[in-house]
Design a protein around this motif. Structure first.
Motif, short mmCIF file in Angstrom:
data_model
loop_
_atom_site.label_atom_id
_atom_site.label_comp_id
_atom_site.label_asym_id
_atom_site.label_seq_id
_atom_site.Cartn_x
_atom_site.Cartn_y
_atom_site.Cartn_z
N SER A 1 0.83 -1.11 0.14
CA SER A 1 -0.06 -0.06 0.16
C SER A 1 0.89 1.29 0.04
O SER A 1 1.87 1.14 0.53
CB SER A 1 -0.96 0.11 1.02
N VAL A 2 0.42 2.27 -0.69
CA VAL A 2 1.18 3.56 -0.70
C VAL A 2 -0.05 4.57 -0.26
O VAL A 2 -0.86 4.92 -1.10
CB VAL A 2 1.78 3.84 -1.83
N GLY A 3 0.12 5.39 0.52
CA GLY A 3 -0.52 6.71 0.78
C GLY A 3 -1.87 6.42 1.55
O GLY A 3 -2.27 7.40 1.85
N ALA A 4 -2.08 5.43 1.88
CA ALA A 4 -3.22 5.22 2.76
C ALA A 4 -3.01 5.69 4.21
O ALA A 4 -4.15 6.08 4.73
CB ALA A 4 -3.51 3.66 2.73
N TRP A 5 -2.02 5.78 4.70
CA TRP A 5 -1.59 6.17 6.16
C TRP A 5 -0.48 7.26 5.99
O TRP A 5 0.48 7.39 6.90
CB TRP A 5 -1.33 5.12 6.82
N GLY A 6 -0.54 8.18 5.07
CA GLY A 6 0.60 9.33 4.95
C GLY A 6 1.46 8.78 3.94
O GLY A 6 1.44 8.04 2.96
N ARG A 7 2.59 9.36 4.10
CA ARG A 7 3.68 8.99 3.13
C ARG A 7 4.53 7.80 3.31
O ARG A 7 5.23 7.49 2.60
CB ARG A 7 4.71 10.03 3.10
N VAL A 8 4.19 6.97 4.20
CA VAL A 8 4.87 5.69 4.47
C VAL A 8 4.46 4.67 3.65
O VAL A 8 3.16 4.50 3.30
CB VAL A 8 4.49 5.37 5.96
N ILE A 9 5.43 3.85 2.99
CA ILE A 9 5.05 2.65 1.92
C ILE A 9 5.05 1.24 2.82
O ILE A 9 5.90 1.03 3.56
CB ILE A 9 6.22 2.86 0.99
N MET A 10 3.94 0.73 2.66
CA MET A 10 4.12 -0.71 2.99
C MET A 10 4.29 -1.68 2.00
O MET A 10 3.49 -1.61 0.93
CB MET A 10 2.72 -1.10 3.57
N PRO A 11 5.57 -2.34 1.98
CA PRO A 11 5.55 -3.16 0.70
C PRO A 11 4.92 -4.31 0.60
O PRO A 11 4.44 -4.70 1.54
CB PRO A 11 7.21 -3.54 1.15
N ARG A 12 5.09 -4.93 -0.34
CA ARG A 12 4.42 -6.13 -0.72
C ARG A 12 4.95 -7.25 0.03
O ARG A 12 6.04 -7.25 0.35
CB ARG A 12 4.56 -6.57 -2.42
N GLN A 13 4.11 -8.17 0.76
CA GLN A 13 4.82 -9.15 1.47
C GLN A 13 4.42 -10.34 0.56
O GLN A 13 3.51 -11.22 0.55
CB GLN A 13 3.58 -9.32 2.77
#
Length: 173
Positions: free
Chosen positions: A120-132
């Protein structure tokens, strides 16, 4: 070719103990790294969860946050706990915050499972959650179901009181 200029000062030799000390420090560092690698591979090192935490005997008088500690944490959440906390935000948002944001959404579990697998990108600000990539779809659904169990029920008492009594709404205006 000209000879180098003459140097009056002779080279001083370092004491032998300095070389030994550097060697001992290097060996200690190498052994420490091997120990950490062994503990990580054996599963003894990493995010830990207290398995002995039990729900209090009197759950009716316990606050709502103690029920979240009694829920069993999935074994695959160890990599999740590197960035997310259950009740506290670290790099990513806390699991409770995620559950509260999506508790009213009908497709919350499939949506979160997709976010876990695809990132995910941008759902919680500028933090990127990488693919698992190491998590299967079934495991992602289990994790999403566990996260959604953390959601507290909506406090509808305050909204129902203002909607059921139109006189109080008119007096507030």
């Amino acid at each position: 070719m000209t000879p180098p200029p003459f140097n009056d000062e002779p080279d001083t030799r370092r004491p032998r103990w300095v070389a030994w000390a550097i060697g001992v420090v290097a060996v200690c560092i190498a052994l420490g790294m091997l120990n950490l690698a062994w503990l990580m591979l054996a599963g003894a090192l990493g995010p830990t969860v207290e398995k002995d935490t039990a729900a209090p005997a009197d759950t009716a008088s316990a606050p709502a946050t103690t029920t979240t500690a009694a829920l069993p944490l999935p074994a695959t959440a160890s990599s999740c706990l590197r960035c997310h906390g259950v009740e506290r935000s670290y790099v990513g948002p806390a699991f409770i915050s995620i559950a509260e944001r999506y508790r009213d959404r009908a497709d919350a579990q499939p949506y979160l499972a997709g976010k876990i697998v695809n990132g995910s990108v941008g759902a919680w600000g500028r933090v990127i959650m990488p693919r698992q990539v190491g998590i299967t779809d079934a495991t992602a659904r289990d994790l999403a179901a566990w996260i959604m169990q953390l959601a507290l029920p909506p406090a509808s008492g305050a909204q129902d009181a203002s909607q059921s009594n139109p006189a109080s709404g008119a007096a507030a205006r």
